[in-house]
Scaffold this active site. Structure first.
Site, PDB file in Angstrom:
ATOM      1  N   ARG A 292       0.832  -1.191   0.000  1.00  0.00           N
ATOM      2  CA  ARG A 292       0.000   0.000   0.000  1.00  0.00           C
ATOM      3  C   ARG A 292       0.877   1.255   0.000  1.00  0.00           C
ATOM      4  NH1 ARG A 292      -3.148   1.683   3.325  1.00  0.00           N
ATOM      5  NH2 ARG A 292      -1.830   1.023   5.057  1.00  0.00           N
TER       6      ARG A 292
ATOM      7  N   LYS B 212      -8.188  -2.716   2.032  1.00  0.00           N
ATOM      8  CA  LYS B 212      -8.056  -1.824   3.168  1.00  0.00           C
ATOM      9  C   LYS B 212      -8.899  -0.552   2.972  1.00  0.00           C
ATOM     10  CE  LYS B 212      -5.397  -3.858   6.306  1.00  0.00           C
ATOM     11  NZ  LYS B 212      -5.078  -5.253   6.026  1.00  0.00           N
TER      12      LYS B 212
ATOM     13  N   HIS C 217      -8.760  -4.656  13.670  1.00  0.00           N
ATOM     14  CA  HIS C 217      -7.770  -5.234  12.763  1.00  0.00           C
ATOM     15  C   HIS C 217      -7.226  -6.498  13.438  1.00  0.00           C
ATOM     16  CE1 HIS C 217      -3.680  -4.890  10.528  1.00  0.00           C
ATOM     17  NE2 HIS C 217      -4.573  -5.518   9.794  1.00  0.00           N
TER      18      HIS C 217
ATOM     19  N   SER D 135       1.182  -5.747  10.669  1.00  0.00           N
ATOM     20  CA  SER D 135       1.568  -6.617   9.558  1.00  0.00           C
ATOM     21  C   SER D 135       2.759  -7.501   9.929  1.00  0.00           C
ATOM     22  CB  SER D 135       1.918  -5.743   8.355  1.00  0.00           C
ATOM     23  OG  SER D 135       2.101  -6.555   7.234  1.00  0.00           O
TER      24      SER D 135
ATOM     25  N   LYS E  68      -1.167 -12.763  12.531  1.00  0.00           N
ATOM     26  CA  LYS E  68      -2.638 -12.889  12.557  1.00  0.00           C
ATOM     27  C   LYS E  68      -3.109 -14.035  11.661  1.00  0.00           C
ATOM     28  CE  LYS E  68      -3.433  -8.663  11.152  1.00  0.00           C
ATOM     29  NZ  LYS E  68      -2.012  -8.256  11.065  1.00  0.00           N
ATOM     30  N   THR E  69      -2.680 -13.991  10.408  1.00  0.00           N
ATOM     31  CA  THR E  69      -3.138 -14.993   9.444  1.00  0.00           C
ATOM     32  C   THR E  69      -2.585 -16.373   9.802  1.00  0.00           C
ATOM     33  OG1 THR E  69      -3.297 -13.326   7.732  1.00  0.00           O
ATOM     34  CG2 THR E  69      -3.151 -15.601   6.996  1.00  0.00           C
TER      35      THR E  69
ATOM     36  N   ASP F 115      -8.456 -11.123   9.051  1.00  0.00           N
ATOM     37  CA  ASP F 115      -7.823  -9.805   9.198  1.00  0.00           C
ATOM     38  C   ASP F 115      -8.718  -8.686   9.730  1.00  0.00           C
ATOM     39  OD1 ASP F 115      -5.303  -8.350   8.647  1.00  0.00           O
ATOM     40  OD2 ASP F 115      -6.479  -7.241   7.186  1.00  0.00           O
TER      41      ASP F 115
ATOM     42  N   ARG G 122       2.087 -12.348  -1.705  1.00  0.00           N
ATOM     43  CA  ARG G 122       0.801 -12.657  -1.065  1.00  0.00           C
ATOM     44  C   ARG G 122       0.012 -13.679  -1.852  1.00  0.00           C
ATOM     45  NH1 ARG G 122      -0.880 -10.030   3.962  1.00  0.00           N
ATOM     46  NH2 ARG G 122       0.534  -8.301   4.171  1.00  0.00           N
TER      47      ARG G 122
END
Ligand code: ATP
Ligand code: MN
Length: 536
Positions: free
Chosen positions: A58, A199, A219, A237, A241-242, A256, A321
């Site tokens: 981003r 996002k 988040h 990031s 989390k994932t 997410d 990704r």
């Protein structure tokens, strides 16, 4: 999915298309389009592998919000939420729609928010097929769509349009993202990075849900067990989390972005966006096996002469990704909802190696660490540069929060106060020294810690108090060597350890100064303290 074969009339958006419109095409057709157009190729397991162009991440400082009656008094304006006038938005909108009219367009209707009471219909109009696959994979796929329906929100993604005179329109660069809450439009230009689409909607929900509906938007990833007891995993990031929410023993609610309302938690999305760097079938089997037909790989390299992804190759970007629909994971929660959380994990990748692998937080400590939103970034891979950098991002997602962090923090406090929710701070980063000296804690240990927290054993352990951070950390955990749990022991040099701990504490204190006015005194008492002689 039933599709009415008509195509939507885009005149209501001021778009009079000159070329074909591909509306709600099947994934097979979109993959064909992408390959014919040279957007990507098929991997050995059938995933489409595409490159997103100049941007592989981003561009946070090219993101704007239209300042008008709706947002003026409510948005937390600053570096993250930069204002743009409605007039400039309208001009940029005309430029982008004029551009899109000349292109073949991919139009996809989808939704956000698994809770039917909060569901938001959206339409994404993109100039590339791979982006349409992304939209299909990442958002909720409605059972039925009707091209005649005008969705509530529209995303216009003109990835190849660049603005030749940014200063004229109050933006910085040829690429930009603008959110307009009154017109309910997200304008994306000059970037093909799909994360902007995801996002963008997340930022919209982070405004609407807390502000208009008293739902806490978060988040975080989430999973749940057979008793519908959920767990949340917050973190910036790369903190896990994932990775950690993909757990074959628990049902995945989402990867997410979630909301927490009166009935429990719900996913905003319909898919996962997993990092691919170092992806290993043994350590992360759920994610590895999700890379199959329908999935979208971004910016990966293949082993030379094959179509086998080389996940260790990060030549194009470290941020490789894969986007896949959530049902590529075997064990998912029905309806992407879960009961109220029983455990909350704050994940931090502490590259200073200071924080214990797990600590149990009081409510005020939880508030302090939620508002701080700490993680660390390693300085990159250049030879000789080993100094990590602390990153503080309020609520573990400041970049996506249009409101002041205290709005989210207050909603969290209401949930935690008087509850039996356990909040844990998990260091998924370095042990036995900082980056360059120590090593990253084994994923297997972090998984064992999380398992022990979830099944209740960790709570029963005996605890020590950290002299600088005031954190309570356990001295034992099944399947984890006890010394790993204690950073002081792991460093093997108390003096050096506490010097580093004090240094990090100082960074926390500095960062928190901007929040001091807005929080209760008890939260301030949960701050770390620089201790002169912790060894003696
Ligand atoms: P984003 O917000 O960018 O999606 P994320 O929080 O979902 O980030 P992950 O995709 O889960 O982050 O990335 C964590 C990365 O760190 C993975 O590549 C994982 O393999 C790696 N890793 C190494 N050690 C650990 C550990 N102990 N715990 C968690 N992840 C680890
Ligand atoms: Mn993730």
């Amino acid at each position: 999915m039933q599709v009415n074969q008509n195509i939507p009339d885009l005149h209501y958006l001021g778009i009079k298309p000159h070329k074909s419109i591909h509306y709600q095409k099947s994934i097979g057709e979109l993959v064909e389009h992408a390959i014919v157009a040279g957007e990507g190729v098929l991997s050995d397991s059938g995933a489409l592998a595409a490159d997103t162009g100049k941007f592989t991440g981003r561009s946070p400082f090219d993101r704007f919000i239209v300042e008008d009656d709706l947002t003026k008094e409510n948005v937390w304006w600053g570096k993250i939420n930069q204002a743009i006038s409605p007039e400039n938005f309208d001009k940029l909108y005309d430029l982008v729609t004029d551009y899109l009219e000349q292109k073949e367009l991919f139009v996809r209707d989808a939704a956000a928010c698994a809770d039917p009471g909060h569901q938001l219909n959206l339409r994404a109009i993109t100039e590339s097929a791979y982006q349409s696959i992304f939209v299909n994979n990442m958002f909720i796929r409605p059972d039925e769509v009707d091209p005649k329906n005008q969705p509530e929100w529209t995303i216009l993604a003109a990835s190849s349009y660049t603005c030749s005179d940014p200063a004229k329109y109050g933006i910085h660069n040829p690429n930009f993202v603008v959110l307009n809450f009154s017109r309910k439009i997200i304008l994306i230009a000059g970037t093909g990075y799909t994360g902007e689409i995801k996002k963008g909607i997340f930022s919209v929900l982070n405004f609407i849900l807390p502000h208009q509906k008293k739902v806490l938007s978060m988040h975080c990833s989430a999973n749940t067990d057979a008793n519908n007891e959920s767990a949340l995993y917050f973190g910036l990031s790369g903190t896990g989390k994932t990775t950690l929410s993909a757990d074959s023993e628990r049902r995945l609610v989402g990867d997410d972005e979630h909301g927490w309302g009166d009935k429990g938690i719900f996913n905003f999305e319909g898919g996962c966006y997993a990092k691919c760097v170092g992806l290993d079938p043994e350590k992360e089997p759920e994610i590895f096996n999700a890379v199959k037909f329908g999935a979208l790989l971004e910016n990966i390299n293949f082993h030379p002469g094959t179509r086998i992804p080389d996940y260790d190759n990060i030549e194009k970007t470290e941020n490789t990704r894969v986007a896949y629909p959530i049902d590529h994971i075997e064990n998912i929660a029905e309806g992407s909802v879960g009961g109220a959380p029983k455990n909350i994990f704050f994940l931090t990748a502490d590259a200073f190696g200071v924080l214990p692998p797990v600590s149990k937080l009081s409510v005020t400590q939880a508030m302090y660490h939620f508002i701080s939103g700490y993680t660390a970034k390693v300085a990159g891979t250049e030879v000789g540069i080993t100094e990590p950098k602390a990153v503080f991002s309020a609520c573990f997602g400041e970049a996506f929060l249009p409101l002041h962090p205290s709005k989210y923090a207050e909603l969290l406090r209401e949930k935690l106060q008087g509850s039996h929710i356990n909040v844990w701070l998990i260091n998924t980063g370095w042990i036995a020294g900082p980056y360059g000296v120590g090593r990253r804690i084994k994923l297997a240990y972090t998984r064992a810690i999380i398992k022990a927290a979830l099944n209740g054993t960790l709570k029963e352990a005996s605890y020590k108090t950290h002299p600088v951070f005031g954190l309570e950390y356990p001295t034992s955990c099944p399947e984890v060597p006890s010394n790993v749990l204690d950073p002081v022991v792991m460093w093997n040099n108390e003096e050096a350890y506490y010097a580093q701990a004090n240094q990090l504490a100082q960074l926390f204190v500095e960062n928190f100064k901007k929040f001091e006015q807005g929080v209760n005194k008890d939260v301030m008492n949960a701050a770390p303290r620089v201790v002169e002689n912790p060894v003696s």
